[in-house]
Design a protein around this motif. Structure first.
Motif, PDB file in Angstrom:
ATOM      1  N   GLN A  23      -5.736  -9.186  -0.462  1.00  0.00           N
ATOM      2  CA  GLN A  23      -6.468  -7.934  -0.285  1.00  0.00           C
ATOM      3  C   GLN A  23      -5.704  -6.872  -0.496  1.00  0.00           C
ATOM      4  OE1 GLN A  23      -9.542  -8.058   0.343  1.00  0.00           O
ATOM      5  NE2 GLN A  23      -9.930 -10.316   1.350  1.00  0.00           N
ATOM      6  N   ASP A  24      -4.474  -6.672  -0.649  1.00  0.00           N
ATOM      7  CA  ASP A  24      -3.804  -5.516  -0.791  1.00  0.00           C
ATOM      8  C   ASP A  24      -2.219  -5.720  -1.458  1.00  0.00           C
ATOM      9  OD1 ASP A  24      -2.069  -6.443   1.239  1.00  0.00           O
ATOM     10  OD2 ASP A  24      -3.315  -5.155   2.800  1.00  0.00           O
ATOM     11  N   ALA A  25      -1.626  -4.780  -1.700  1.00  0.00           N
ATOM     12  CA  ALA A  25      -0.252  -4.979  -2.284  1.00  0.00           C
ATOM     13  C   ALA A  25       0.761  -5.678  -1.536  1.00  0.00           C
ATOM     14  CB  ALA A  25       0.250  -3.559  -2.612  1.00  0.00           C
TER      15      ALA A  25
ATOM     16  N   ASN B  33     -10.426  -8.246  -6.890  1.00  0.00           N
ATOM     17  CA  ASN B  33     -10.564  -6.863  -6.175  1.00  0.00           C
ATOM     18  C   ASN B  33     -11.219  -5.922  -7.290  1.00  0.00           C
ATOM     19  OD1 ASN B  33      -9.248  -7.205  -3.449  1.00  0.00           O
ATOM     20  ND2 ASN B  33      -7.875  -8.307  -4.877  1.00  0.00           N
TER      21      ASN B  33
ATOM     22  N   ARG C  96     -13.192  -2.916  -5.887  1.00  0.00           N
ATOM     23  CA  ARG C  96     -12.163  -2.038  -5.177  1.00  0.00           C
ATOM     24  C   ARG C  96     -11.104  -1.475  -6.014  1.00  0.00           C
ATOM     25  NH1 ARG C  96      -9.930  -5.389  -1.261  1.00  0.00           N
ATOM     26  NH2 ARG C  96      -8.895  -3.769   0.115  1.00  0.00           N
TER      27      ARG C  96
ATOM     28  N   GLU D 158      -8.988   1.012  -6.650  1.00  0.00           N
ATOM     29  CA  GLU D 158      -7.702   1.325  -5.905  1.00  0.00           C
ATOM     30  C   GLU D 158      -6.831   0.289  -5.694  1.00  0.00           C
ATOM     31  OE1 GLU D 158      -6.511   4.664  -2.692  1.00  0.00           O
ATOM     32  OE2 GLU D 158      -8.180   5.094  -3.907  1.00  0.00           O
ATOM     33  N   THR D 159      -7.405  -0.864  -4.916  1.00  0.00           N
ATOM     34  CA  THR D 159      -6.744  -2.018  -4.758  1.00  0.00           C
ATOM     35  C   THR D 159      -6.339  -2.732  -5.999  1.00  0.00           C
ATOM     36  OG1 THR D 159      -7.929  -1.970  -2.497  1.00  0.00           O
ATOM     37  CG2 THR D 159      -6.709  -3.979  -3.307  1.00  0.00           C
TER      38      THR D 159
ATOM     39  N   ALA E 286      -3.233  -1.202  -7.688  1.00  0.00           N
ATOM     40  CA  ALA E 286      -2.166  -1.234  -6.934  1.00  0.00           C
ATOM     41  C   ALA E 286      -1.518  -2.918  -7.155  1.00  0.00           C
ATOM     42  CB  ALA E 286      -2.281  -1.095  -5.469  1.00  0.00           C
ATOM     43  N   LEU E 287      -2.628  -3.925  -7.001  1.00  0.00           N
ATOM     44  CA  LEU E 287      -2.083  -5.042  -7.480  1.00  0.00           C
ATOM     45  C   LEU E 287      -1.802  -5.652  -8.887  1.00  0.00           C
ATOM     46  CD1 LEU E 287      -4.897  -6.973  -5.260  1.00  0.00           C
ATOM     47  CD2 LEU E 287      -2.475  -6.717  -4.740  1.00  0.00           C
TER      48      LEU E 287
END
Length: 519
Positions: A97-99, A160, A163, A165-166, A169-170
């Motif tokens: 879900q996120d970095a 993602n 999303r 922005e996410t 980042a990934l």
């Protein structure tokens, strides 16, 4: 008759397939060619196409597990005395879900590889440093350069895309990881990265510009999947009782400029269940794709005959998702033909087979019509009306369908404001039934909107959008341009169908038919 074996449905482990006597199509000739001709490779293929199994085959080959390759092409052509340490990274499991979650997953993967290879990693290093440390220490411990295999390299980003922005980042986190491969060149024997999408080198493989992309390479078109010859040779015991032409029509046709292939998952499920169904398509509803095609007001009849160039076909990024690239890389379109013009490569795309065309148009039809179940009932009724050549019934069906769409639905659905919506939905009804359709068929007279061949008859459709009242222009154009002429030699009935949609009334206001040679 050859002995029946177990079907390797969902099995991605080469050892299990070989030791448990599953059917196996020998892909070791591709592996040997790759290893003999280069060092760094990238391959993009749609989901459930056997990428993971091929990576596992490479891992067992480099690990020197000779017993698993008995009877295969590699048995007599590989030096089984040498063994290389193999680092395997897979992002296939779960959704990150996120970095921070990605970083944790990478560190865990590096830890597992270190344990498997019997080395200790320094605890004071960042991710890139730890990856480099793993490669160098593995080489030192085993006395051979390292093999790096990366499976589903892009999945954290693809999961993602809604999303951005996410996803960015990934992407940056993965780029940091993959950049280590270039710097570790002196310590590496071989590297192979696979995934669904081909992200641009600038965005994800910055610095790793020595990757050889074999995605669109005639020599490797069949590196994953089964060819027609594979089906007849390896799976001969499973073909009894199945219409061989129907097997081809439903599932064959994926092509990367070389040999055409079947999706393995489709074929194995067909052999197990003995039913022609959209097995691959049903495993994952392409919600993101449907939403994107809707937002872009896609002209559906042209979807299966898009054209693009090599740059666009292989270019994909979080902020730049071309429709053609997305459909090609995800497996909903494949290459029909390639052409070199002035040193530039151009590609014509098409649906690979009946499963994909029928299922994707059905999914779009479902998304582009109100969800009250009418679409399902209408499709079934349309087929019956076609069987009976009941044109009055067809007129009533489509008139009632469009008239029954609530005005609120039009206001809240972006595709409904597009004039091509009417013709796209009309086309989708026929295409989702798996009928023999040719949209936008070209001839000396011009471009026909849609041709349908059904039970020895030909139906030629022309669509027009009018302000309010029918004008008869659709049928008049069919007659004036002589679209029927090219079909007369076949001797069967030909039906000219002119359909007019009212922009103001939001529905069918004209449905004229003229039948030729109907006996």
């Amino acid at each position: 008759m050859p002995t029946r074996k177990k079907l390797p449905i969902g099995i991605q482990t080469f050892r299990e397939i070989r030791e448990e006597d599953y059917y196996y199509v020998d892909k070791t000739p591709f592996a040997l060619r790759l290893i003999g001709q280069g060092k760094y490779y990238f391959l993009s293929r749609p989901r459930r196409f056997g990428k993971s199994l091929f990576l596992d085959t490479l891992a067992e080959l480099f690990s020197g597990n000779e017993a698993l390759f008995r009877g295969l092409d590699a048995e007599a052509r590989w030096d089984w005395q040498r063994r290389w340490p193999v680092v395997r990274l897979s992002f296939a499991e779960g959704v990150l879900q996120d970095a921070p979650a990605l970083d944790a997953r990478i560190r865990d993967l590096l830890r597992l590889n270190a344990e498997a290879l019997g080395v200790d990693l320094r605890s004071d290093l960042d991710i890139a440093g730890s990856f480099g440390d793993l490669i160098r220490k593995s080489e030192a411990a085993h006395g051979q350069r390292v093999v790096v295999l990366v499976d589903e390299y892009d999945k954290p980003i693809l999961d993602n895309l809604t999303r951005p922005e996410t996803a960015r980042a990934l992407r940056d986190g993965l780029r940091n990881l993959y950049s280590v491969i270039k710097g570790a060149d002196a310590h590496l024997r071989f590297a192979f990265l696979t995934g669904v999408s081909k992200f641009s080198k600038v965005s994800l493989f910055s610095g790793l510009n020595n990757l050889i992309d074999i995605t669109v390479d005639a020599a490797y078109s069949a590196i994953c999947g089964y060819t027609d010859a594979d089906v007849d040779l390896v799976f001969a015991p499973e073909l009894a009782g199945l219409d061989r032409d129907a097997v081809r029509d439903w599932y064959n046709g994926y092509n990367w400029t070389g040999a055409a292939v079947y999706n393995p998952f489709d074929l194995l499920l067909l052999f197990q269940r003995r039913q022609f169904r959209a097995w691959w398509f049903e495993t994952a509803t392409p919600t993101f794709l449907v939403d994107l095609l809707t937002a872009r007001r896609t002209w559906l009849p042209r979807l299966g005959q898009l054209e693009t160039d090599a740059a666009l076909l292989g270019s994909f990024d979080v902020d730049r998702i071309a429709t053609e690239a997305l459909l090609f890389q995800s497996g909903y379109l494949t290459i029909d033909a390639e052409e070199n013009i002035g040193g530039n490569w151009f590609y014509r795309l098409r649906y690979p087979n009946r499963e994909v065309q029928q299922s994707l148009t059905g999914a779009l039809l479902n998304a582009w019509t109100p969800g009250d179940g009418a679409e399902v009932r209408n499709r079934k009724l349309l087929y019956r009306l076609l069987e009976a050549n009941d044109f009055d019934g067809m007129r009533e069906l489509f008139t009632a369908f469009f008239a029954g769409i609530p005005h609120d639905w039009y206001r809240n659905n972006p595709i409904a404001g597009y004039e091509g919506y009417y013709a796209s939905v009309f086309y989708a009804y026929f295409a989702s039934l798996g009928l023999d359709l040719t949209p936008e068929e070209s001839s000396n007279a011009g471009r026909l909107d849609m041709a349908l061949r059904f039970q020895g008859q030909v139906y030629l459709f022309e669509f027009k959008v009018v302000e309010l009242a029918p004008e008869g222009r659709a049928l008049a154009q069919l007659e004036a341009r002589g679209y029927a002429d090219k079909y007369r030699a076949a001797g069967g009935p030909i039906h000219l169908v002119g359909v007019e949609f009212s922009r103001e009334q939001r529905g069918v206001v004209g449905f004229e038919v003229r039948s030729l040679g109907a006996g």
